[in-house]
Design a protein around this motif. Structure first.
Motif, PDB file in Angstrom:
ATOM      1  N   PRO A  86       0.841  -1.195   0.000  1.00  0.00           N
ATOM      2  CA  PRO A  86       0.000   0.000   0.000  1.00  0.00           C
ATOM      3  C   PRO A  86       0.878   1.247   0.000  1.00  0.00           C
ATOM      4  O   PRO A  86       1.975   1.256   0.566  1.00  0.00           O
ATOM      5  CB  PRO A  86      -0.791  -0.117   1.300  1.00  0.00           C
ATOM      6  CG  PRO A  86       0.061  -0.949   2.174  1.00  0.00           C
ATOM      7  CD  PRO A  86       0.814  -1.891   1.277  1.00  0.00           C
TER       8      PRO A  86
ATOM      9  N   ILE B  85       1.188   4.832   1.363  1.00  0.00           N
ATOM     10  CA  ILE B  85       0.626   5.653   2.434  1.00  0.00           C
ATOM     11  C   ILE B  85       1.341   6.996   2.432  1.00  0.00           C
ATOM     12  O   ILE B  85       2.561   7.062   2.604  1.00  0.00           O
ATOM     13  CB  ILE B  85       0.780   4.947   3.794  1.00  0.00           C
ATOM     14  CG1 ILE B  85       0.027   3.620   3.751  1.00  0.00           C
ATOM     15  CG2 ILE B  85       0.261   5.828   4.912  1.00  0.00           C
ATOM     16  CD1 ILE B  85       0.246   2.748   4.947  1.00  0.00           C
TER      17      ILE B  85
ATOM     18  N   ASN C 194      -2.671  10.410  -0.075  1.00  0.00           N
ATOM     19  CA  ASN C 194      -3.474   9.194  -0.101  1.00  0.00           C
ATOM     20  C   ASN C 194      -4.383   9.089   1.114  1.00  0.00           C
ATOM     21  O   ASN C 194      -5.446   8.476   1.041  1.00  0.00           O
ATOM     22  CB  ASN C 194      -2.579   7.967  -0.213  1.00  0.00           C
ATOM     23  CG  ASN C 194      -1.915   7.886  -1.569  1.00  0.00           C
ATOM     24  OD1 ASN C 194      -2.424   8.409  -2.549  1.00  0.00           O
ATOM     25  ND2 ASN C 194      -0.772   7.239  -1.620  1.00  0.00           N
ATOM     26  N   SER C 195      -3.997   9.675   2.236  1.00  0.00           N
ATOM     27  CA  SER C 195      -4.887   9.657   3.396  1.00  0.00           C
ATOM     28  C   SER C 195      -6.082  10.582   3.180  1.00  0.00           C
ATOM     29  O   SER C 195      -7.171  10.318   3.681  1.00  0.00           O
ATOM     30  CB  SER C 195      -4.131  10.028   4.669  1.00  0.00           C
ATOM     31  OG  SER C 195      -3.636  11.340   4.590  1.00  0.00           O
TER      32      SER C 195
ATOM     33  N   ALA D 266      -8.418   8.624   1.043  1.00  0.00           N
ATOM     34  CA  ALA D 266      -9.086   7.543   1.772  1.00  0.00           C
ATOM     35  C   ALA D 266     -10.439   7.995   2.313  1.00  0.00           C
ATOM     36  O   ALA D 266     -11.346   7.174   2.478  1.00  0.00           O
ATOM     37  CB  ALA D 266      -8.200   7.041   2.902  1.00  0.00           C
TER      38      ALA D 266
ATOM     39  N   TYR E 270      -8.049   4.313  -2.507  1.00  0.00           N
ATOM     40  CA  TYR E 270      -6.852   3.782  -1.878  1.00  0.00           C
ATOM     41  C   TYR E 270      -5.808   3.511  -2.951  1.00  0.00           C
ATOM     42  O   TYR E 270      -6.146   3.112  -4.065  1.00  0.00           O
ATOM     43  CB  TYR E 270      -7.178   2.490  -1.121  1.00  0.00           C
ATOM     44  CG  TYR E 270      -8.194   2.700  -0.025  1.00  0.00           C
ATOM     45  CD1 TYR E 270      -7.802   3.116   1.230  1.00  0.00           C
ATOM     46  CD2 TYR E 270      -9.544   2.497  -0.259  1.00  0.00           C
ATOM     47  CE1 TYR E 270      -8.731   3.318   2.239  1.00  0.00           C
ATOM     48  CE2 TYR E 270     -10.482   2.698   0.736  1.00  0.00           C
ATOM     49  CZ  TYR E 270     -10.068   3.106   1.988  1.00  0.00           C
ATOM     50  OH  TYR E 270     -10.985   3.315   2.979  1.00  0.00           O
TER      51      TYR E 270
ATOM     52  N   LYS F 114     -14.573  -0.190   3.408  1.00  0.00           N
ATOM     53  CA  LYS F 114     -13.317   0.381   3.891  1.00  0.00           C
ATOM     54  C   LYS F 114     -12.240  -0.679   3.857  1.00  0.00           C
ATOM     55  O   LYS F 114     -12.519  -1.868   3.958  1.00  0.00           O
ATOM     56  CB  LYS F 114     -13.444   0.858   5.342  1.00  0.00           C
ATOM     57  CG  LYS F 114     -14.247   2.087   5.560  1.00  0.00           C
ATOM     58  CD  LYS F 114     -14.186   2.470   7.022  1.00  0.00           C
ATOM     59  CE  LYS F 114     -15.087   3.644   7.321  1.00  0.00           C
ATOM     60  NZ  LYS F 114     -15.058   3.987   8.742  1.00  0.00           N
TER      61      LYS F 114
ATOM     62  N   PHE G 242      -5.461   1.026   6.115  1.00  0.00           N
ATOM     63  CA  PHE G 242      -5.095   2.431   6.008  1.00  0.00           C
ATOM     64  C   PHE G 242      -5.556   3.262   7.202  1.00  0.00           C
ATOM     65  O   PHE G 242      -5.223   4.429   7.298  1.00  0.00           O
ATOM     66  CB  PHE G 242      -5.693   3.036   4.731  1.00  0.00           C
ATOM     67  CG  PHE G 242      -5.040   2.546   3.479  1.00  0.00           C
ATOM     68  CD1 PHE G 242      -3.960   3.212   2.951  1.00  0.00           C
ATOM     69  CD2 PHE G 242      -5.501   1.418   2.832  1.00  0.00           C
ATOM     70  CE1 PHE G 242      -3.351   2.774   1.797  1.00  0.00           C
ATOM     71  CE2 PHE G 242      -4.908   0.972   1.677  1.00  0.00           C
ATOM     72  CZ  PHE G 242      -3.821   1.647   1.159  1.00  0.00           C
TER      73      PHE G 242
END
Length: 94
Positions: free
Chosen positions: A10, A12, A16-17, A20, A25, A87, A91
């Motif tokens: 993934p 991160i 990207n947050s 989310a 994602y 979800k 993450f």
């Protein structure tokens, strides 16, 4: 290609947050993977419903080490959009 080899890791980051929160994602994926393989791999690995897959190819960069130029490795990235209400808990809390 095995579906468990499609998703490498993934991705991160701050950007990207923020994605989310919109059910998007990001993952680094294998070079030979296509959208169908990525969709199946995410649905099997995380038990979610994937609505859309966007793929990017990020080329490597040239770096200088002394007087030599080297080429860093590029990567392929997939941005997965999930169905509303789904979800990926991997993450959360990052």
């Amino acid at each position: 290609m095995n579906l468990y080899e499609v998703l490498r890791r993934p991705l991160i980051s701050e950007k990207n947050s923020v994605h989310a929160t919109q059910n998007k994602y990001a993952f680094e994926i294998a070079k030979g993977a296509n959208k169908r393989m990525v969709k199946l791999a995410v649905e099997q690995a995380f038990n979610v419903t994937v609505e859309d897959v966007n793929m990017l190819h990020i080329p490597g960069k040239q770096k200088r080490m002394g007087r030599n130029l080297i080429q860093t490795a590029g990567l392929r990235k997939a941005i997965i959009t999930l169905k509303e209400g789904d979800k990926i808990t991997l993450f959360e809390g990052v």
